[in-house]
Motif scaffolding. Structure first.
Motif, PDB file in Angstrom:
ATOM      1  N   ARG A 322       0.841  -1.194   0.000  1.00  0.00           N
ATOM      2  CA  ARG A 322       0.000   0.000   0.000  1.00  0.00           C
ATOM      3  C   ARG A 322       0.879   1.248   0.000  1.00  0.00           C
ATOM      4  NH1 ARG A 322      -4.720  -0.151   4.255  1.00  0.00           N
ATOM      5  NH2 ARG A 322      -3.002  -0.276   5.729  1.00  0.00           N
ATOM      6  N   MET A 323       0.350   2.308  -0.617  1.00  0.00           N
ATOM      7  CA  MET A 323       1.133   3.531  -0.770  1.00  0.00           C
ATOM      8  C   MET A 323       0.271   4.734  -0.431  1.00  0.00           C
ATOM      9  SD  MET A 323       3.066   4.850  -4.199  1.00  0.00           S
ATOM     10  CE  MET A 323       3.777   6.491  -4.326  1.00  0.00           C
ATOM     11  N   ASP A 324       0.808   5.621   0.386  1.00  0.00           N
ATOM     12  CA  ASP A 324       0.121   6.860   0.733  1.00  0.00           C
ATOM     13  C   ASP A 324       0.341   7.852  -0.404  1.00  0.00           C
ATOM     14  OD1 ASP A 324      -0.883   9.187   1.769  1.00  0.00           O
ATOM     15  OD2 ASP A 324      -0.070   8.875   3.785  1.00  0.00           O
ATOM     16  N   THR A 325      -0.540   7.800  -1.395  1.00  0.00           N
ATOM     17  CA  THR A 325      -0.393   8.634  -2.586  1.00  0.00           C
ATOM     18  C   THR A 325      -0.866  10.068  -2.362  1.00  0.00           C
ATOM     19  OG1 THR A 325      -2.576   7.971  -3.380  1.00  0.00           O
ATOM     20  CG2 THR A 325      -0.697   6.646  -4.099  1.00  0.00           C
ATOM     21  N   GLY A 326      -1.617  10.308  -1.280  1.00  0.00           N
ATOM     22  CA  GLY A 326      -2.190  11.627  -1.066  1.00  0.00           C
ATOM     23  C   GLY A 326      -3.433  11.869  -1.903  1.00  0.00           C
ATOM     24  N   MET A 327      -3.951  10.831  -2.549  1.00  0.00           N
ATOM     25  CA  MET A 327      -5.169  10.956  -3.361  1.00  0.00           C
ATOM     26  C   MET A 327      -6.150   9.875  -2.933  1.00  0.00           C
ATOM     27  SD  MET A 327      -3.544  11.808  -7.126  1.00  0.00           S
ATOM     28  CE  MET A 327      -5.135  12.291  -7.785  1.00  0.00           C
ATOM     29  N   ILE A 328      -7.383  10.272  -2.676  1.00  0.00           N
ATOM     30  CA  ILE A 328      -8.420   9.361  -2.182  1.00  0.00           C
ATOM     31  C   ILE A 328      -9.578   9.335  -3.182  1.00  0.00           C
ATOM     32  CG2 ILE A 328     -10.101   8.932  -0.341  1.00  0.00           C
ATOM     33  CD1 ILE A 328      -8.180  10.222   1.605  1.00  0.00           C
ATOM     34  N   SER A 425     -11.123   4.552  -0.830  1.00  0.00           N
ATOM     35  CA  SER A 425      -9.850   3.867  -1.078  1.00  0.00           C
ATOM     36  C   SER A 425      -8.806   4.863  -1.539  1.00  0.00           C
ATOM     37  CB  SER A 425     -10.025   2.767  -2.128  1.00  0.00           C
ATOM     38  OG  SER A 425     -10.474   3.317  -3.351  1.00  0.00           O
ATOM     39  N   GLU A 426      -7.549   4.518  -1.310  1.00  0.00           N
ATOM     40  CA  GLU A 426      -6.461   5.354  -1.792  1.00  0.00           C
ATOM     41  C   GLU A 426      -6.276   5.169  -3.293  1.00  0.00           C
ATOM     42  OE1 GLU A 426      -4.390   1.543  -0.361  1.00  0.00           O
ATOM     43  OE2 GLU A 426      -6.157   2.761   0.112  1.00  0.00           O
ATOM     44  N   PHE A 427      -5.817   6.185  -3.966  1.00  0.00           N
ATOM     45  CA  PHE A 427      -5.560   6.108  -5.400  1.00  0.00           C
ATOM     46  C   PHE A 427      -4.507   5.031  -5.645  1.00  0.00           C
ATOM     47  CE2 PHE A 427      -3.128   7.433  -9.158  1.00  0.00           C
ATOM     48  CZ  PHE A 427      -4.135   7.546 -10.088  1.00  0.00           C
ATOM     49  N   GLY A 428      -4.798   4.110  -6.551  1.00  0.00           N
ATOM     50  CA  GLY A 428      -3.864   3.018  -6.803  1.00  0.00           C
ATOM     51  C   GLY A 428      -4.046   1.848  -5.860  1.00  0.00           C
ATOM     52  N   ALA A 429      -5.230   1.760  -5.197  1.00  0.00           N
ATOM     53  CA  ALA A 429      -5.482   0.629  -4.291  1.00  0.00           C
ATOM     54  C   ALA A 429      -5.454  -0.689  -5.042  1.00  0.00           C
ATOM     55  CB  ALA A 429      -6.825   0.804  -3.587  1.00  0.00           C
ATOM     56  N   THR A 430      -5.887  -0.668  -6.308  1.00  0.00           N
ATOM     57  CA  THR A 430      -5.753  -1.848  -7.166  1.00  0.00           C
ATOM     58  C   THR A 430      -4.648  -1.542  -8.175  1.00  0.00           C
ATOM     59  OG1 THR A 430      -7.502  -0.976  -8.601  1.00  0.00           O
ATOM     60  CG2 THR A 430      -8.146  -2.544  -6.917  1.00  0.00           C
ATOM     61  N   PRO A 431      -3.465  -2.162  -8.030  1.00  0.00           N
ATOM     62  CA  PRO A 431      -2.336  -1.837  -8.905  1.00  0.00           C
ATOM     63  C   PRO A 431      -2.656  -2.012 -10.386  1.00  0.00           C
ATOM     64  CG  PRO A 431      -1.616  -3.189  -7.064  1.00  0.00           C
ATOM     65  CD  PRO A 431      -3.109  -3.166  -7.030  1.00  0.00           C
ATOM     66  N   MET A 432      -3.482  -3.013 -10.712  1.00  0.00           N
ATOM     67  CA  MET A 432      -3.842  -3.243 -12.111  1.00  0.00           C
ATOM     68  C   MET A 432      -5.173  -2.565 -12.408  1.00  0.00           C
ATOM     69  SD  MET A 432      -2.674  -7.212 -12.674  1.00  0.00           S
ATOM     70  CE  MET A 432      -2.976  -7.135 -14.434  1.00  0.00           C
ATOM     71  N   ALA A 433      -5.206  -1.789 -13.494  1.00  0.00           N
ATOM     72  CA  ALA A 433      -6.395  -1.016 -13.820  1.00  0.00           C
ATOM     73  C   ALA A 433      -7.597  -1.900 -14.151  1.00  0.00           C
ATOM     74  CB  ALA A 433      -6.095  -0.089 -15.005  1.00  0.00           C
ATOM     75  N   THR A 434      -7.350  -3.149 -14.532  1.00  0.00           N
ATOM     76  CA  THR A 434      -8.449  -4.049 -14.882  1.00  0.00           C
ATOM     77  C   THR A 434      -9.155  -4.603 -13.648  1.00  0.00           C
ATOM     78  OG1 THR A 434      -6.829  -5.842 -15.046  1.00  0.00           O
ATOM     79  CG2 THR A 434      -7.442  -4.726 -17.083  1.00  0.00           C
ATOM     80  N   SER A 435      -8.583  -4.424 -12.475  1.00  0.00           N
ATOM     81  CA  SER A 435      -9.183  -4.949 -11.251  1.00  0.00           C
ATOM     82  C   SER A 435     -10.165  -3.933 -10.680  1.00  0.00           C
ATOM     83  CB  SER A 435      -8.102  -5.260 -10.205  1.00  0.00           C
ATOM     84  OG  SER A 435      -7.222  -6.249 -10.684  1.00  0.00           O
ATOM     85  N   LYS A 436     -11.364  -4.405 -10.346  1.00  0.00           N
ATOM     86  CA  LYS A 436     -12.379  -3.512  -9.798  1.00  0.00           C
ATOM     87  C   LYS A 436     -12.108  -3.180  -8.345  1.00  0.00           C
ATOM     88  CE  LYS A 436     -15.886  -5.573 -12.832  1.00  0.00           C
ATOM     89  NZ  LYS A 436     -17.134  -6.359 -12.875  1.00  0.00           N
ATOM     90  N   ALA A 437     -11.572  -4.148  -7.605  1.00  0.00           N
ATOM     91  CA  ALA A 437     -11.331  -3.938  -6.181  1.00  0.00           C
ATOM     92  C   ALA A 437     -10.348  -5.005  -5.708  1.00  0.00           C
ATOM     93  CB  ALA A 437     -12.633  -4.023  -5.397  1.00  0.00           C
ATOM     94  N   PRO A 438      -9.677  -4.774  -4.568  1.00  0.00           N
ATOM     95  CA  PRO A 438      -8.785  -5.813  -4.031  1.00  0.00           C
ATOM     96  C   PRO A 438      -9.499  -7.145  -3.817  1.00  0.00           C
ATOM     97  CG  PRO A 438      -8.383  -3.734  -2.931  1.00  0.00           C
ATOM     98  CD  PRO A 438      -9.588  -3.521  -3.793  1.00  0.00           C
ATOM     99  N   ILE A 439     -10.715  -7.074  -3.264  1.00  0.00           N
ATOM    100  CA  ILE A 439     -11.532  -8.276  -3.082  1.00  0.00           C
ATOM    101  C   ILE A 439     -12.739  -8.167  -4.015  1.00  0.00           C
ATOM    102  CG2 ILE A 439     -12.986  -9.586  -1.502  1.00  0.00           C
ATOM    103  CD1 ILE A 439     -10.081  -9.944  -0.887  1.00  0.00           C
ATOM    104  N   ASP A 440     -12.878  -9.127  -4.916  1.00  0.00           N
ATOM    105  CA  ASP A 440     -13.973  -9.127  -5.884  1.00  0.00           C
ATOM    106  C   ASP A 440     -14.523 -10.547  -5.986  1.00  0.00           C
ATOM    107  OD1 ASP A 440     -15.700  -9.020  -7.993  1.00  0.00           O
ATOM    108  OD2 ASP A 440     -14.319  -8.093  -9.410  1.00  0.00           O
ATOM    109  N   VAL A 441     -15.701 -10.753  -5.404  1.00  0.00           N
ATOM    110  CA  VAL A 441     -16.373 -12.048  -5.488  1.00  0.00           C
ATOM    111  C   VAL A 441     -17.388 -11.975  -6.622  1.00  0.00           C
ATOM    112  CG1 VAL A 441     -17.826 -13.717  -4.324  1.00  0.00           C
ATOM    113  CG2 VAL A 441     -16.049 -12.513  -3.038  1.00  0.00           C
TER     114      VAL A 441
END
Length: 790
Positions: A322-328, A425-441
């Motif tokens: 995780r990275m504190d990008t300063g963007m939410i 969520s912080e900007f860049g919470a999902t490193p890959m742009a194709t992912s909707k969220a860290p957890i996706d069921v």
């Protein structure tokens, strides 16, 4: 327009014509005020910072031209990029001077330290030259590569200078002593550079997201190390020839004489005493180790196994740290029946909560999307779907981190009753742009009604998973619709068709846009035809609508049946199956730990036939990335063995050299636990890089032992002498590399969080591996090298 009976009538005779703004389907607020947003994209082959600066420079001109309009930038990544670049440049310079300080302290000679320091800019020049011929730019990744390489580029120069200076001091600074000193270590220097580079080659061609992120990093490090080797075997000997070789007898005293004052000499004396103390301890440990060879090897194996079993489950796994990008990013859903006024009220309340935090610099809020404007909002979101982008001050200028701020906002958003669901969520919470969220069921099946019912049931179960926040469904069955089913017998009796009924309803309720009015010098104006009732849209029960028929007006309710139903707000499909996603964000706990609990919940489900539920999102990306990195790691070590075999021309010596790698992993794993870093892609890259770096110490020791034994020295004496003689250069190279990695390890610059695990793994692994290999390598050499083959 012409009429059937002949003649022409004006449109104004049969309709009211007015110029008005179309009904908005979106809302935009800039910094809390209603506004109009304009998205500006950089050219495909352009640079983000250049584009941003150009736009900002042009805004004052626009302000002069349109004085009645206020212009402001509400979503801007340029300050974050600028702060990151400046901070990383400062970290790079810090790494350089800290490395030079360590070199000076241990070499205790300003001339030698200056000669070593020359290799740093020469190595960087080679990296920039290589980057010039690639599509990569000087950015966070390539600058991280330079920071990583700072301590490594001096290794070759340190070994050459230290060994040469030792021979020069012993042989009155003669040219032959210089030649002997360089020739003695050329094999070690070449082998050390080669082993570090070959382990990174698989990373450059592994494919996927791993290659995209780590290829520029690997290329930068490899190019820098190649430059450092070239400098160590060309420029460094030339400088030694100029500054350390005595042309005349009287020059010996001048070169050997040091001008340091008594305080500096006293400090250097303390350094020598420290090195002698450390060397004495290692020689004693080596004597004990040679008496208990198998016990020592078994203890090392047990320590590695215990560390892996204990530490790895505790640190967990992530794709990227995780990275504190300063963007939410805040996303929220309102009931589909909420009108524009209600949406505006909720937006204002959420913005008030956000603006109370003193660290907020700008807010950009989007609700809905205009038809055809893909770049505005999500391109297809409803008016009741909110997307808020918040920019904060950088983490070095605030007391709260980004996750503490997000936690406060979550608690306050929970008190807004109109919100169906929301995520923060912080900007860049999902490193890959194709992912909707860290957890996706993802739940898939045939019937949307069943899917929605199952999704609600699964969501309730998932809310019990600790560390899983902001659960929301990708769509909900809450969009009200009125369905009208005409009676075909009745409509046929009155000479009406379902098509005619449908067109009448469309014109009455929503209107139609048949064309656009073209005007010279202006953009085309859309023409919209609406019939309504008395110039207003119909807002009553459609059964009360009167439709023109051949025999007169007919109430629509007499021609069929109407039903009020709730429909999905979105339709999603995958592999021809209807789908619904349950999205969530992990916090407090690592992604792997949360995902394991989610998998446990899914395994307990009893789904109907034809329906399935699977965990996707970042976890699926992480599984693919892990497979790619595992293959790269395996291939890297195979290539490493081949290179070592070619260097030593012996099948067992490569295994002896590579024994340093598992020893270094002990420190690497504990370092991740101490710094609270997960096992992630940068950490795996650190292990690969560590594998190519830690073997350098083993190569230096084994090369010295082989050379000494070949010269006739008894084997045990050669083992002790290798530790005694190579202690200083190994400690210098190790400490210089660790010191060079300190800005990365301690995240001294904004933006280094992403690569920090790499620095932790490399520095802790190198430190532990070096401390252990100084004993283990001689012991393993004595254990697996028969006396007759010495």
């Amino acid at each position: 327009m012409r009429v059937q009976q002949g003649g022409i009538i004006k449109l104004g005779d049969v309709a009211s014509v007015s110029l008005d703004a179309s009904i908005p389907r979106s809302i935009y607020h800039g910094n809390g005020r209603p506004a109009i947003a304009l998205n500006i994209l950089k050219p495909e082959d352009g640079y983000a910072v250049g584009a941003l600066k150009s736009v900002k420079a042009f805004i004052p001109e626009l302000q002069k031209q349109y004085a009645e309009i206020d212009f402001a930038v509400t979503t801007d990544q340029e300050p974050m990029i600028a702060v990151n670049i400046v901070g990383m440049k400062d970290a790079l310079f810090s790494a350089v001077w800290l490395t030079m300080l360590i070199v000076l302290i241990f070499l205790q000679n300003l001339r030698a330290a200056v000669i070593v320091g020359v290799s740093i800019p020469l190595s960087f020049l080679s990296a920039f030259a290589v980057l010039y011929f690639t599509p990569f730019t000087v950015n966070m990744v390539t600058l991280s590569g330079l920071i990583i390489a700072v301590g490594m580029v001096v290794d070759a120069a340190i070994v050459v200078v230290e060994n040469s200076w030792r021979h020069l001091d012993a042989e009155k600074h003669s040219f032959s002593a210089l030649v002997k000193g360089v020739e003695e270590v050329i094999f070690s220097v070449w082998g050390g550079m080669l082993t570090t580079i070959v382990v990174m080659i698989p990373i450059m061609f592994v494919g996927g997201y791993v290659q995209q992120v780590l290829r520029p990093l690997s290329i930068t490090i490899a190019a820098t190390l190649i430059g450092s080797f070239i400098a160590a075997v060309t420029v460094v000997p030339l400088l030694l020839r100029k500054m350390a070789v005595a042309e005349k007898e009287e020059d010996v005293a001048r070169i050997a004489n040091t001008t340091e004052n008594g305080l500096i000499k006293g400090f250097y004396r303390q350094v020598d005493l420290f090195l002698e103390f450390v060397t004495t301890i290692y020689l004693k440990l080596l004597r004990i180790g040679l008496r208990m060879r198998w016990s020592l090897v078994l203890a090392a194996v047990i320590l590695l196994i215990v560390t892996a079993r204990l530490v790895l489950p505790m640190i967990g796994r992530e794709l990227m740290p995780r990275m504190d990008t300063g963007m939410i990013t805040v996303k929220a859903d309102l009931p589909p029946s909420t009108n524009a006024t209600g949406v505006e009220a909720v937006i204002n309340r959420m913005q008030q909560i956000i603006k109370r935090n003193e660290n907020v610099l700008s807010i950009s809020t989007v609700a809905g999307a205009e038809p055809g404007q893909v770049s505005f909002g999500a391109g297809g979101q409803l008016l009741q779907q909110l997307d808020i982008q918040v920019r904060l001050t950088t983490r070095d200028r605030r007391e709260q981190n980004i996750w503490q701020i997000m936690r406060e906002w979550r608690d306050e958003f929970a008190l807004i009753p109109e919100l169906i669901n929301y995520s923060v969520s912080e900007f860049g919470a999902t490193p890959m742009a194709t992912s909707k969220a860290p957890i996706d069921v993802m739940i898939s099946g045939r019937d949307p009604d069943t899917l929605f019912h199952l999704a609600n049931d699964v969501e309730k179960r998932l809310r019990k998973v600790p560390g899983l926040n902001d659960l929301r469904l990708s769509w909900s069955k809450s969009k009200p619709e009125t369905h009208f089913m005409p009676d075909l017998n009745l409509t046929a009796r009155y000479k009406l068709t379902p098509q005619v009924v449908g067109e009448f309803l469309g014109l009455t309720l929503t209107g139609r846009s048949p064309s656009a009015l073209k005007m010279h010098g202006f953009i085309d104006l859309g023409v919209r035809v609406e019939i309504g009732v008395a110039g207003r849209r119909w807002h009553e029960d459609i059964a009360q609508l009167a439709i023109p028929g051949l025999t007169g007006d007919l109430f629509l309710g007499s021609l069929g049946e109407q039903r009020n139903v709730l429909q999905p707000t979105l339709v999603t499909r995958e592999n021809l199956q209807e789908t619904i996603d349950i999205l969530g964000i992990n916090s407090v706990r690592p992604l792997s730990a949360v995902a394991a609990d989610v998998e446990q919940v899914l395994s307990e489900l009893n789904l109907p036939a034809g329906y399935s539920a699977k965990l996707t999102g970042t976890m699926a990306d992480m599984a693919e990335t892990g497979m790619r990195l595992a293959k790269a790691l395996l291939f890297a070590f195979v290539v490493l063995y081949v290179v070592l075999y070619l260097l030593f021309e012996n099948w067992w010596r490569p295994f002896l050299v590579m024994a340093a790698i598992p020893l270094s992993l002990i420190g690497a794993f504990w370092g991740l636990l101490i710094f609270d870093k997960p096992m992630c892609m940068p950490a795996m890259m650190g292990i690969i890089l560590l594998g190519g770096t830690i073997v350098n110490n083993a190569i230096i020791l084994i090369d010295f032992i082989d050379t000494s034994i070949a010269a006739g020295m008894p084997r045990h004496e050669a083992l002790f002498e290798s530790v005694k003689t190579r202690m200083r250069p190994i400690l210098i190279t190790t400490l210089s590399t660790i010191i060079g990695l300190m800005p990365l390890t301690f995240e001294s610059a904004v933006g280094l969080e992403r690569m920090s695990p790499l620095g932790v793994v490399a520095s802790f692994g190198l430190l532990t591996g070096t401390l252990m290999t100084m004993v283990m390598i001689p012991v393993l050499y004595d254990l697996f090298c028969p006396e007759t083959r010495a």
